[in-house]
Design a protein around this motif. Structure first.
Motif, PDB file in Angstrom:
ATOM      1  N   ASN A 179       1.383  -1.082  -0.070  1.00  0.00           N
ATOM      2  CA  ASN A 179       0.230   0.405   0.406  1.00  0.00           C
ATOM      3  C   ASN A 179       1.264   1.167  -0.003  1.00  0.00           C
ATOM      4  OD1 ASN A 179      -3.465  -0.418   0.793  1.00  0.00           O
ATOM      5  ND2 ASN A 179      -1.760  -1.989   0.999  1.00  0.00           N
ATOM      6  N   GLU A 180       1.434   0.880   0.746  1.00  0.00           N
ATOM      7  CA  GLU A 180       2.728   2.463   0.190  1.00  0.00           C
ATOM      8  C   GLU A 180       3.407   2.481  -0.363  1.00  0.00           C
ATOM      9  OE1 GLU A 180       5.171   2.304   5.067  1.00  0.00           O
ATOM     10  OE2 GLU A 180       5.837   1.221   3.497  1.00  0.00           O
ATOM     11  N   GLY A 217       2.613   6.908  -5.252  1.00  0.00           N
ATOM     12  CA  GLY A 217       2.552   6.358  -7.167  1.00  0.00           C
ATOM     13  C   GLY A 217       0.678   7.255  -6.716  1.00  0.00           C
ATOM     14  N   GLY A 218       0.421   8.174  -6.254  1.00  0.00           N
ATOM     15  CA  GLY A 218      -0.617   8.766  -6.078  1.00  0.00           C
ATOM     16  C   GLY A 218      -2.235   8.067  -5.513  1.00  0.00           C
ATOM     17  N   ASP A 219      -2.329   6.794  -5.597  1.00  0.00           N
ATOM     18  CA  ASP A 219      -3.564   6.476  -5.044  1.00  0.00           C
ATOM     19  C   ASP A 219      -4.066   7.338  -3.497  1.00  0.00           C
ATOM     20  OD1 ASP A 219      -4.928   4.411  -4.222  1.00  0.00           O
ATOM     21  OD2 ASP A 219      -4.126   2.547  -5.390  1.00  0.00           O
ATOM     22  N   LYS A 265      -3.298   5.556  -0.056  1.00  0.00           N
ATOM     23  CA  LYS A 265      -2.525   6.435   1.773  1.00  0.00           C
ATOM     24  C   LYS A 265      -3.574   5.887   2.581  1.00  0.00           C
ATOM     25  CE  LYS A 265      -2.297  11.672   2.122  1.00  0.00           C
ATOM     26  NZ  LYS A 265      -1.444  12.912   1.700  1.00  0.00           N
ATOM     27  N   LEU A 266      -4.815   6.390   2.466  1.00  0.00           N
ATOM     28  CA  LEU A 266      -5.191   6.162   3.899  1.00  0.00           C
ATOM     29  C   LEU A 266      -5.073   4.611   4.192  1.00  0.00           C
ATOM     30  CD1 LEU A 266      -8.374   7.329   5.172  1.00  0.00           C
ATOM     31  CD2 LEU A 266      -9.269   6.383   3.885  1.00  0.00           C
ATOM     32  N   MET A 315      -3.342   1.068   9.256  1.00  0.00           N
ATOM     33  CA  MET A 315      -2.390   0.264   9.447  1.00  0.00           C
ATOM     34  C   MET A 315      -1.540   0.662  10.760  1.00  0.00           C
ATOM     35  SD  MET A 315      -1.763  -1.813   5.314  1.00  0.00           S
ATOM     36  CE  MET A 315      -3.325  -2.577   4.724  1.00  0.00           C
ATOM     37  N   ASN A 316      -1.085   1.687   9.750  1.00  0.00           N
ATOM     38  CA  ASN A 316       0.199   2.459  11.145  1.00  0.00           C
ATOM     39  C   ASN A 316      -0.047   3.013  12.478  1.00  0.00           C
ATOM     40  OD1 ASN A 316       1.983   2.116   8.629  1.00  0.00           O
ATOM     41  ND2 ASN A 316       1.800   4.278   8.147  1.00  0.00           N
ATOM     42  N   ILE A 317      -1.579   3.352  12.264  1.00  0.00           N
ATOM     43  CA  ILE A 317      -2.504   3.526  13.690  1.00  0.00           C
ATOM     44  C   ILE A 317      -2.642   1.936  13.976  1.00  0.00           C
ATOM     45  CG2 ILE A 317      -4.610   3.763  14.599  1.00  0.00           C
ATOM     46  CD1 ILE A 317      -5.081   5.867  12.607  1.00  0.00           C
TER      47      ILE A 317
END
Length: 271
Positions: free
Chosen positions: A50-51, A56-58, A62-63, A68-70
């Motif tokens: 996902n990163e 690439g602007g997706d 990005k969301l 995921m990081n949370i």
């Protein structure tokens, strides 16, 4: 969806325990740890892909990376992902994407305490400890005796109430389990009644009439016109649909109507 922890809360020397002890809280911790490790492994694999998409602007990717990081932050601290929602880290608008991550530890928890027959009505020290944990977490719990449930299932329906009464129980544990599960998931039931059958339909509390009709068939939702509605209490006390109609208790509800628990409904729709 929810996660149910079925915990042994009784002593029986004839039934061994893998850890040679009776400690339902420790058992719950073991299961929770395994679920957190599974979530951690899943996210660490997915976040990399996902990163790349996010760079690439997706926007969706990005969301997902942010969410995921949370989750990863909590999991790496040994905390289940659902704590993030309790802490207000997930906004209402992001909740659908959060749920889409399908994390095991983000789901609400139901603790099922399996006790001996003598404790089925009032619980015991083990189930009481689980109840305290559930209260502290904002989770749900229920106390049942699997042995009683097995015996009830084998009895003729006419004998079940008498058997339960001798044990100080008003209903089977399965009924309590279902009710608590509905509370945990914020579910309600509405009914459709016809000459051949009566059906119960499960929906989320707060569902409007068209979406409720869609549970039966998508055409019902698309062509929804109105819903002929009778409350459960009126339906029962007035001896059915005709009695409710005669008493003026049948209502015509439109698209904005929020279905109530127990509503008896007949949908009108255009094809």
């Amino acid at each position: 969806d929810a996660v149910a922890y079925v915990l042994r809360c009784f002593v029986d020397d004839d039934i061994t325990h893998v850890e040679n002890r009776i400690d339902p809280l420790a058992d719950a911790e073991i299961v929770e740890t395994e679920l957190m490790l599974a979530d951690l492994d899943s996210l660490e694999k997915r976040v990399v892909a996902n990163e790349k998409k996010a760079k690439g602007g997706d926007k969706e990717a990005k969301l997902h990376v942010e969410l995921m990081n949370i989750a990863l932050g909590y999991l790496r601290e040994g905390k289940p992902a659902r704590i993030a929602t309790a802490d207000g880290k997930i906004s209402d608008e992001d909740m659908k994407a959060w749920e889409g991550l399908n994390l095991l530890t983000s789901k609400p928890v139901l603790y099922v305490c399996n006790v001996e027959e003598a404790s089925a009505a009032s619980g015991n020290e083990y189930s009481n400890a689980v109840a305290e944990r559930a209260k502290a977490e904002g989770a749900q719990w229920v106390t049942i005796s699997a042995r009683i449930e097995e015996e009830v299932a084998q009895l003729p329906p006419a004998d079940r109430d008498e058997y339960l009464e001798t044990l100080g129980l008003e209903e089977p544990g399965l009924s309590r389990l279902i009710r608590v599960g509905y509370t945990l998931l914020d579910l309600i039931t509405y009914f459709t009644v016809g000459p051949k059958e009566t059906r119960a339909w499960t929906i989320t509390r707060g569902t409007r009439a068209p979406a409720a009709a869609g549970v039966i068939h998508t055409d019902f939702e698309k062509g929804f016109i109105r819903a002929e509605t009778i409350s459960y209490d009126d339906y029962v006390s007035l001896n059915g649909e005709q009695g409710a109609k005669d008493a003026g208790k049948m209502r015509l509800e439109g698209k904005e109507y929020v279905v109530k628990d127990g509503d008896v409904m007949h949908f009108r729709f255009a094809t």
